[in-house]
Design an enzyme around this catalytic site. Structure first.
Site, mmCIF file in Angstrom:
data_model
loop_
_atom_site.group_PDB
_atom_site.id
_atom_site.type_symbol
_atom_site.label_atom_id
_atom_site.label_comp_id
_atom_site.label_asym_id
_atom_site.label_seq_id
_atom_site.Cartn_x
_atom_site.Cartn_y
_atom_site.Cartn_z
ATOM 1 N N GLU A 1 0.834 -1.202 0.000
ATOM 2 C CA GLU A 1 0.000 0.000 0.000
ATOM 3 C C GLU A 1 0.871 1.255 0.000
ATOM 4 O O GLU A 1 1.861 1.341 0.727
ATOM 5 C CB GLU A 1 -0.881 0.007 1.251
ATOM 6 C CG GLU A 1 -1.727 1.263 1.402
ATOM 7 C CD GLU A 1 -2.422 1.343 2.750
ATOM 8 O OE1 GLU A 1 -3.335 2.176 2.883
ATOM 9 O OE2 GLU A 1 -2.048 0.582 3.673
ATOM 10 N N LYS B 1 -9.718 1.950 -2.802
ATOM 11 C CA LYS B 1 -10.128 1.570 -1.451
ATOM 12 C C LYS B 1 -11.494 2.160 -1.139
ATOM 13 O O LYS B 1 -11.733 3.362 -1.312
ATOM 14 C CB LYS B 1 -9.099 2.069 -0.439
ATOM 15 C CG LYS B 1 -9.358 1.587 0.985
ATOM 16 C CD LYS B 1 -8.256 2.046 1.938
ATOM 17 C CE LYS B 1 -8.468 1.511 3.340
ATOM 18 N NZ LYS B 1 -7.413 1.959 4.279
ATOM 19 N N CYS C 1 -5.239 -2.453 3.163
ATOM 20 C CA CYS C 1 -5.070 -2.261 4.596
ATOM 21 C C CYS C 1 -6.182 -2.936 5.374
ATOM 22 O O CYS C 1 -6.493 -4.095 5.136
ATOM 23 C CB CYS C 1 -4.957 -0.768 4.906
ATOM 24 S SG CYS C 1 -4.239 -0.442 6.551
#
Length: 499
Positions: free
Chosen positions: A263, A321, A373
């Protein structure tokens, strides 16, 4: 021996603090049912207000021991004043502890906290229900759901059947059965013992079952871990060394069909890195490889920025995301607080979320379900990928946690996600623990922490649908709701003192 209420509070605090030992990196899975059995014992015969406070003390102790690393993220790397960082951490602990407190209060006021009904039905079902609520209310924080503690026990076999909450339910019924063995008459002890054998034996046999089928396509992979410390990563003078580091590690990955970076792997926006990324892409194409990497980009809709994974190709493809971190990537606060954050030089800018039903990305011949994440904490949110997705990728930045227990807990969560849907999972993080996880949730390869490293392995795409893919959390939640309603229906409602 009859304990006073003050003594019960002390016992609850000790049991809560020890619960952390059930999770990674300690992995003493048997502590979880013992810890909850102690809580159920403490709740015996208490008035509702007493049950609330004893559950609250248990929750505060367990969450403070289990997520104290939040302070490290906020203070050490977020550069927030120690008092404010401590206040935010303690507020979160208190909020999470209130779920356990509420469980005890509801059971004591409306049903019972003593005897086989409480131990085998009421308390386990209520605990699972409040744990599930904790996983989605107010954006959700499902970290330390009790089922996560069982990744190395036979109960992992329940993951493809009903996910982490079914595993939690079995752990909590186990806790009740332990009380039945300790305090019940002979018949209750016998039934509790038989129940434990059936529950854990079923888990063992389920763990041997293969729910998916390999496609036969073996894919060689390389997970690139730069290990750039979080406190250095965004400094201007660190940009060139970081770019050179990832180029060198990528060249060490030569021969792998799929190369994945973590990430926000490089500290510039996608638009600013176009020439650099074009060179990386050309290098990969010449060698028959494809590269996927986490990077921030400008919001095409005109907002601020997006946290993405991009697959480098002639026409790059993106995953954006969608479940943003409250107070990390999005700030649900009034404007006057946002102005204060700006004046204090604290983060205050909201990222822009992606759509909730983004399709799998086509990467190296596989349909890949992507999370970024802590999105992998929300197992049900990944189910729209299935059964089309044959492989899972999670890119993360656990550098925010420093040298704490959090990266180990996060890996444990990723193991559940792999087992729930029976897919290989590639987990790539900035400072570790990068890992390759098989469809049964076992770690088959892992990187060292805090070292630049290329983790090479081979995986296969999988097809098929586990029961959890079909019904998600509905099976468990309907089960616990049915249990609670049945127990309520057989209870005579009375106004109890001390409510």
């Amino acid at each position: 021996m009859q304990l006073t209420f003050v003594q019960k509070l002390f016992v609850a605090s000790v049991a809560g603090a020890l619960l952390t030992l059930a999770y990674a990196p300690f992995d003493l899975f048997w502590v979880a049912p013992l810890s909850y059995a102690t809580l159920f014992y403490v709740w015996r015969g208490l008035r509702p207000v007493q049950a609330f406070w004893s559950g609250f003390v248990f929750g505060c102790a367990s969450f403070f021991a289990g997520i104290h690393w939040v302070y490290v993220s906020i203070h050490d790397f977020g550069q927030v004043h120690p008092l404010l960082a401590a206040s935010i951490t303690l507020t979160l602990v208190v909020f999470l502890a209130s779920y356990i407190a509420f469980t005890g209060w509801v059971a004591a006021r409306w049903v019972t906290t003593d005897g086989p009904r409480a131990w085998f039905a009421v308390l386990p079902a209520l605990s699972v229900l409040t744990e599930w609520c904790r996983g989605w209310l107010f954006s959700g924080f499902g970290w330390l759901a009790v089922g996560y503690s069982q990744t190395d026990s036979w109960l992992m076999g329940y993951a493809p059947l009903g996910g982490v909450y079914l595993m939690s339910w079995v752990v909590l019924i186990t806790a009740g059965a332990l009380l039945g063995i300790a305090f019940g008459a002979f018949r209750m002890r016998l039934l509790a013992g038989v129940g434990l054998v059936v529950l854990w034996g079923t888990g063992f046999f389920l763990d041997q079952h293969r729910w998916g089928e390999p496609t036969g396509n073996v894919l060689t992979v390389a997970l690139v871990q730069g290990a750039v410390p979080q406190d250095l990563k965004w400094r201007p003078e660190q940009l060139e060394p970081t770019l050179e580091l990832y180029q060198r590690l990528t060249e060490e990955s030569e021969g792998s069909q799929l190369i994945v970076w973590p990430e926000a792997s490089i500290p510039i926006l996608y638009e600013q890195a176009s020439s650099y990324l074009n060179g990386i892409r050309d290098w990969a194409v010449e060698r028959g490889s494809i590269i996927a990497l986490g990077i921030l980009r400008e919001d095409p809709g005109g907002g601020t920025f997006q946290n993405t994974l991009v697959v480098l190709g002639e026409s790059p493809s993106f995953y954006v995301k969608r479940h943003l971190v409250p107070y990390g990537e999005v700030f649900p606060v009034p404007e006057f607080i946002r102005r204060w954050l700006r004046l204090m030089s604290l983060p205050y800018t909201d990222a822009v979320a992606g759509g909730p039903d983004q399709p799998p990305l086509r990467i190296a011949g596989e349909n890949v379900g992507v999370t970024i994440c802590y999105e992998d904490v929300f197992g049900a949110e990944q189910l729209h990928y299935l059964p089309e997705a044959s492989l899972l990728i999670n890119v993360s930045n656990d550098a925010w946690f420093g040298n704490t227990i959090a990266p180990h807990q996060h890996l444990q969560i990723a193991r559940l996600r792999a087992a729930e849907v029976s897919r290989y999972t590639l987990r790539v993080t900035n400072t570790g623990i990068s890992s390759v996880i098989d469809p049964r949730g076992r770690v088959v390869a892992r990187s060292p922490q805090f070292e630049p490293h290329v983790l090479k392995s081979a995986v296969q795409g999988f097809t098929g649908r586990t029961p959890y893919v079909i019904w998600g959390n509905y099976f468990v939640i309907l089960g616990v709701l049915g249990t609670i309603l049945f127990q309520l229906g057989t209870t005579k409602f009375t106004i109890r003192p001390g409510t």
